[in-house]
Design a protein around this motif. Structure first.
Motif, PDB file in Angstrom:
ATOM      1  N   UNK A 142      15.848  31.373 -55.792  1.00 15.26           N
ATOM      2  CA  UNK A 142      15.758  32.828 -55.917  1.00 15.26           C
ATOM      3  C   UNK A 142      14.296  33.267 -55.994  1.00 15.26           C
ATOM      4  N   UNK A 143      13.995  34.413 -55.404  1.00 14.32           N
ATOM      5  CA  UNK A 143      12.632  34.944 -55.488  1.00 14.32           C
ATOM      6  C   UNK A 143      12.394  35.523 -56.879  1.00 14.32           C
ATOM      7  N   UNK A 144      11.178  35.940 -57.198  1.00 13.26           N
ATOM      8  CA  UNK A 144      10.866  36.333 -58.588  1.00 13.26           C
ATOM      9  C   UNK A 144      11.654  37.516 -59.126  1.00 13.26           C
ATOM     10  N   UNK A 145      12.344  38.262 -58.285  1.00 13.31           N
ATOM     11  CA  UNK A 145      13.092  39.424 -58.755  1.00 13.31           C
ATOM     12  C   UNK A 145      14.592  39.244 -58.571  1.00 13.31           C
ATOM     13  N   UNK A 146      15.040  38.007 -58.360  1.00 16.54           N
ATOM     14  CA  UNK A 146      16.465  37.701 -58.244  1.00 16.54           C
ATOM     15  C   UNK A 146      16.881  36.867 -59.443  1.00 16.54           C
ATOM     16  N   UNK A 147      18.020  37.193 -60.079  1.00 15.31           N
ATOM     17  CA  UNK A 147      18.428  36.460 -61.291  1.00 15.31           C
ATOM     18  C   UNK A 147      18.722  34.989 -61.048  1.00 15.31           C
ATOM     19  N   UNK A 148      19.208  34.654 -59.833  1.00 14.30           N
ATOM     20  CA  UNK A 148      19.537  33.272 -59.566  1.00 14.30           C
ATOM     21  C   UNK A 148      20.788  32.823 -60.285  1.00 14.30           C
TER      22      UNK A 148
ATOM     23  N   UNK B 274       3.346  25.192 -55.263  1.00 16.84           N
ATOM     24  CA  UNK B 274       2.389  26.301 -55.212  1.00 16.84           C
ATOM     25  C   UNK B 274       3.004  27.644 -55.610  1.00 16.84           C
ATOM     26  N   UNK B 275       4.224  27.612 -56.078  1.00 15.89           N
ATOM     27  CA  UNK B 275       4.903  28.874 -56.410  1.00 15.89           C
ATOM     28  C   UNK B 275       4.136  29.663 -57.465  1.00 15.89           C
ATOM     29  N   UNK B 276       3.730  28.989 -58.521  1.00 17.22           N
ATOM     30  CA  UNK B 276       3.085  29.692 -59.629  1.00 17.22           C
ATOM     31  C   UNK B 276       1.771  30.335 -59.186  1.00 17.22           C
ATOM     32  N   UNK B 277       1.032  29.639 -58.334  1.00 13.97           N
ATOM     33  CA  UNK B 277      -0.211  30.218 -57.811  1.00 13.97           C
ATOM     34  C   UNK B 277       0.072  31.395 -56.899  1.00 13.97           C
ATOM     35  N   UNK B 278       1.103  31.287 -56.057  1.00 14.62           N
ATOM     36  CA  UNK B 278       1.393  32.325 -55.065  1.00 14.62           C
ATOM     37  C   UNK B 278       1.776  33.646 -55.727  1.00 14.62           C
ATOM     38  N   UNK B 279       2.592  33.592 -56.764  1.00 10.75           N
ATOM     39  CA  UNK B 279       3.047  34.829 -57.405  1.00 10.75           C
ATOM     40  C   UNK B 279       2.234  35.176 -58.646  1.00 10.75           C
ATOM     41  N   UNK B 280       1.202  34.391 -58.942  1.00  6.63           N
ATOM     42  CA  UNK B 280       0.349  34.716 -60.076  1.00  6.63           C
ATOM     43  C   UNK B 280       1.011  34.521 -61.418  1.00  6.63           C
TER      44      UNK B 280
END
Length: 904
Positions: free
Chosen positions: A608-614, A642-648
């Motif tokens: 899930x992307x950062x705004x999806x509950x999953x 690299x997820x954490x770096x990509x979304x800050x």
């Protein structure tokens, strides 16, 4: 024993009042004879009845007697006035009303525009409330349709999907349910010959689901009763028209869904998916396409509920039921809760769960009913303000028509004749206002449909139809009465001789009673406007509070895309999971392609992307006291390194799982909320288990508001996609040019696999804004209505003060002649405006304090009685009232005493 005359007196008095009312309709010259004739009839009938009907027999006689006298009196009165009610007179009044409308263009423009805005806004909002809330669902006996949720005591959730074995057990044992069916939401790639793959929304439904809802295809048929037939698809009307040509030849056509052939056997009407997106959106997880804002179902395919494919430990399906006749939701709740308790005893490892039965209507409409009804109440108040405003204008204009009415009265026009003329004149105004209002309403409906949140049910049903037109006609009739009755009652007062000489003694001011009436109307306008403005202010402050919440990640310059890997090219062999080379090969190739693209600073993949509950999963903390209460399920979020770096998303402690391999030691990262909730603030090095794998916690990151910025970030665990491959993938890239990044995303995915359908490509900032649409929609509408209400109310303040200055011009001239200064008159008029504003604000704030209790469920970070909002609205209205009073006050201060005394 006989009935006395005294015992019949109450009914005789009632008949006498009816005759008096009928006499009011008779021409003035005939009223005396009319009353004498009917009073004699009453006396004779009362005497005859008292002598002829003894005991209880008198009661029905006199009831019949009163009814006959009422009908006879009114028929007689109408017969006496037949000439005045003729078509010729009506045509004459219509022509006169049209001439009056054209003779005073300024007054007409203001009155018609005021009512057009009120009627148009009221019609537009009512059309939305009617389409979403008031109209019943397009199903058979919708009041007996229910959604059966499962609940989790450990996590406190009440809206969870169910397992397939639970569904089969409930269907077999539940006696309160006539039918119980299951649906499984999903998405698929649609392949049509000669076209690029398209992403469509999909519902997998058990064979009886369409029958349970009472949905019948408009073309073709539903699913076959043969359980061996599973390759059938029923498409929506919109997909049939857009992708299959919209012709009957589409029935029997073969399409490919995720590279599996399916035969189109039927077409469902647009309303067939009513409420399904809202049901998914209400779920605690498993929301599928509802998470990305999709609200329509494109296709339905057959679901065979196989417990070997979906075991009791997984909860993917949603249960829909139809209650038996005479069974309520409470009875079904009690029975199914008992069955759930039995299943918990039978399967203690997987079924520590309960049941929550909810009517389908409550699931679909419940969350939006209060905001929409609140908007309907607000627009009704705006219409009331418009009515009051025009009534005030009519009172001011009525004084100028006093001489006209006096002349008509002297020439023999009775009150009924004058009232008929004014009513017809009002009908002309109302007709023009209604036509203009329909234009405003059509524009408003288009804007409402465009601005409505994606999860608002049945938005496609919102429009101007016969029901909405009926409301418009009703409102227009009320407008006609206001236009007609106000001047009629105002004009037929006072001495006829004085009105013929000039409407009033020379230089006299308007009557104190009329001034007070107009001032009272303005105070009422201001009070209503303040109540609406206060509600709007609370919603604005609430929305600002929501948007100021830190989501935990940075959306700036981040673009996302979504895709699904089909099983034909990316097989899923759970016996060797997580070692799925096709998945890992695709991800590695895609991330390498994106990393080499110009303008890409970072790229990552995620479930899930950062705004999806999953989704959530049960887990175990190694070394935890085994006698401690069970832990709730935790959201699991597979991501690349690299997820954490990509979304800050900040790394608080440890590393980012960059070294994770499919066959390597299991690792995980938790957020701060999980560290504090389950590890006493020290999570690094601890181990947890889920999916049969023991994982070491190698890092702690900040909290993401993936369930919405208006909710506290829940505990979460992140696992590397190398050890948890996903076939539903979100791809995220960051850089300086979001528009260019969207193109890079599409081209990179097509380079790796041209057969994939890419969807949901948008900046993450837009995705975040979309999650706030349910809050933004009522806030924008309430703000618009508040602005309109305040504008109308301030026009009323300006109009009343302007009229007061004009009526008191002689008085002000005398004051100046006796030594008053212009500043004194300026303060006099401004003071009058402030007094009106103070009364209106006081009453309005009291009304707002009561009405804003309803808003509490819609507010975030602000209380219904917020003093800052109340104070800001009061200050705004005071300043606006002073501005509205400034022009008439300045005009009063510029009065020429000599000229005024000579001409008054």
């Amino acid at each position: 024993r006989s009935c006395s005359v005294r015992q019949s007196e109450p009914l005789v008095r009632l008949a006498s009042r009816i005759v008096a009312a009928a006499a009011w309709l008779a021409p003035r010259a005939n009223r005396t004879d009319f009353r004498r004739e009917w009073d004699a009839e009453l006396a004779w009938s009362a005497q005859k009845g008292a002598a002829s009907f003894p005991g209880k027999e008198a009661a029905p006689f006199f009831a019949l007697f009163v009814a006959r006298r009422a009908l006879g009196a009114f028929v007689h009165a109408l017969w006496l006035r037949k000439e005045q009610w003729s078509l010729d007179m009506l045509w004459q009044d219509l022509k006169y009303g049209a001439r009056t409308l054209l003779a005073r263009p300024a007054f007409t423009a203001v009155a018609v525009a005021t009512f057009a805005l009120g009627i148009g806004a009221n019609t537009a909002i009512f059309s939305m409330v009617d389409g979403v809330v008031l109209r019943p669902p397009p199903f058979e006996d919708p009041d007996r349709l229910v959604v059966v949720w499962e609940t989790d005591r450990d996590s406190g959730t009440r809206f969870e999907p169910a397992s397939v074995p639970d569904f089969l057990d409930f269907r077999e044992r539940a006696a309160t349910m006539r039918d119980l069916e299951a649906v499984l939401p999903g998405e698929a790639n649609l392949d049509l010959e000669g076209r690029d793959p398209a992403r469509i929304t999909l519902i997998r439904a058990t064979a009886g689901a369409l029958g349970l809802l009472g949905v019948r295809p408009i073309l073709g048929r539903g699913f076959s009763d043969d359980p061996a037939v599973s390759n059938e698809v029923v498409v929506s009307e919109s997909l049939w028209r857009a992708a299959l040509g919209g012709t009957p030849d589409a029935i029997g056509a073969t399409v490919r869904l995720d590279e599996t052939s399916a035969v189109v056997v039927g077409v469902l009407a647009e309303d067939a998916d009513y409420g399904l997106a809202q049901m998914l959106g209400a779920a605690d997880y498993g929301r599928s396409f509802a998470d990305r804002g999709a609200s329509r179902v494109d296709a339905w395919v057959r679901l065979d509920p196989d417990p070997t494919v979906f075991p009791r430990a997984t909860h993917p399906i949603f249960m829909l039921g139809r209650l038996r006749d005479g069974v309520g939701v409470a009875a079904a709740q009690a029975e199914l809760a008992g069955i759930a308790a039995e299943l918990e005893v039978d399967y203690p490892e997987n079924n520590a769960r309960g049941v929550h039965v909810q009517s389908l209507e409550e699931v679909v409409v419940g969350p939006v009913r209060t905001p929409l009804l609140l908007l309907l109440a607000a627009v009704g108040m705006v219409l009331l303000i418009a009515c009051v405003n025009v009534a005030s204008l009519l009172l001011a204009r009525g004084t100028a028509r006093t001489r006209e009415v006096a002349i008509r009265t002297a020439l023999g026009g009775g009150r009924a004749r004058l009232m008929g003329q004014f009513l017809v004149e009002g009908a002309v105004y109302a007709a023009v206002a209604a036509l203009a209002g329909l234009g405003v309403a059509a524009l408003g409906v288009a804007l409402l449909r465009g601005a409505a949140p994606a999860d608002l049910p049945a938005v496609h049903r919102v429009g101007i139809d016969l029901r909405v037109l009926g409301v418009t006609l009703g409102v227009s009739a009320m407008v006609a009465l206001i236009f007609g009755l106000v001047p009629a009652f105002q004009a037929d007062t006072g001495d006829l001789g004085a009105r013929l000489q000039g409407a009033a003694p020379r230089g006299a001011t308007a009557s104190r009673g009329r001034r007070r009436l107009r001032a009272g109307l303005v105070v009422a306008e201001l009070a209503l406007a303040v109540a609406i403005a206060t509600g709007a202010g609370l919603l604005v402050r609430s929305f600002r509070a929501v948007t100021s919440v830190d989501p935990g990640f940075d959306t700036t310059g981040v673009v996302k895309a979504e895709l699904q890997l089909p099983t034909s090219r990316y097989p899923r062999d759970f016996s060797v999971w997580p070692n799925w080379p096709p998945f890992h090969g695709f991800q590695d190739a895609l991330l390498a392609e994106l990393a080499s693209a110009p303008g890409v600073a970072s790229a990552a993949t995620a479930g899930p992307h950062p705004l999806a509950p999953g989704f959530t999963n049960s887990f175990v903390i190694e070394g935890r006291d085994p006698t401690a209460p069970p832990l709730p399920e935790i959201p699991v979020r597979p991501v690349s390194a690299a997820y954490f770096e990509t979304v800050g998303l900040p790394i608080v402690q440890g590393t980012t799982m960059a070294s994770a391999r499919p066959d390597g030691p299991g690792v995980a990262v938790v957020n701060r909320a999980a560290e504090e909730a389950y590890f006493d603030g020290a999570a690094l090095g601890r181990r947890l288990q889920f999916w049969g794998v023991s994982r070491e916690i190698v890092g702690v990151v900040g909290n993401e508001a993936f369930r919405g910025v208006d909710q506290a970030p829940p505990p979460a665990v992140y696992v590397p996609t190398a050890q948890a491959p996903q076939w539903n993938i979100s791809v995220l890239v960051s850089g300086d040019d979001p528009a260019a990044l969207a193109g890079i995303l599409r081209s990179s995915i097509q380079t790796i696999d041209p057969g994939l359908a890419v969807f949901g490509v948008e900046p993450l900032e837009r995705t975040l804004a979309g999650t706030l649409s349910r809050r933004r929609f009522p806030m924008l509408l309430m703000t618009l209505l508040a602005s309109l209400a305040l504008t109308l109310a301030l026009i009323g303040v300006h109009g009343v003060l302007s009229y007061t200055v004009e009526q008191r011009r002689r008085e002000m001239g005398i004051r100046l002649a006796l030594g008053a200064r212009p500043g004194d008159l300026l303060r006099l008029v401004l003071g009058e405006g402030l007094r009106l504003a103070a009364l209106g604000i006081g009453l309005g704030l009291l009304a707002a304090w009561a009405l804003t209790r309803v808003l509490s469920a819609l507010l975030f970070g602000v209380q219904p009685g917020d003093p800052l909002t109340f104070g800001a609205v009061a200050s705004l209205v005071v300043v606006a009232a002073l501005v509205a009073a400034a022009v008439p006050a300045f005009r009063a201060s510029r009065v020429d005493p000599a000229r005024t005394l000579q001409t008054s």
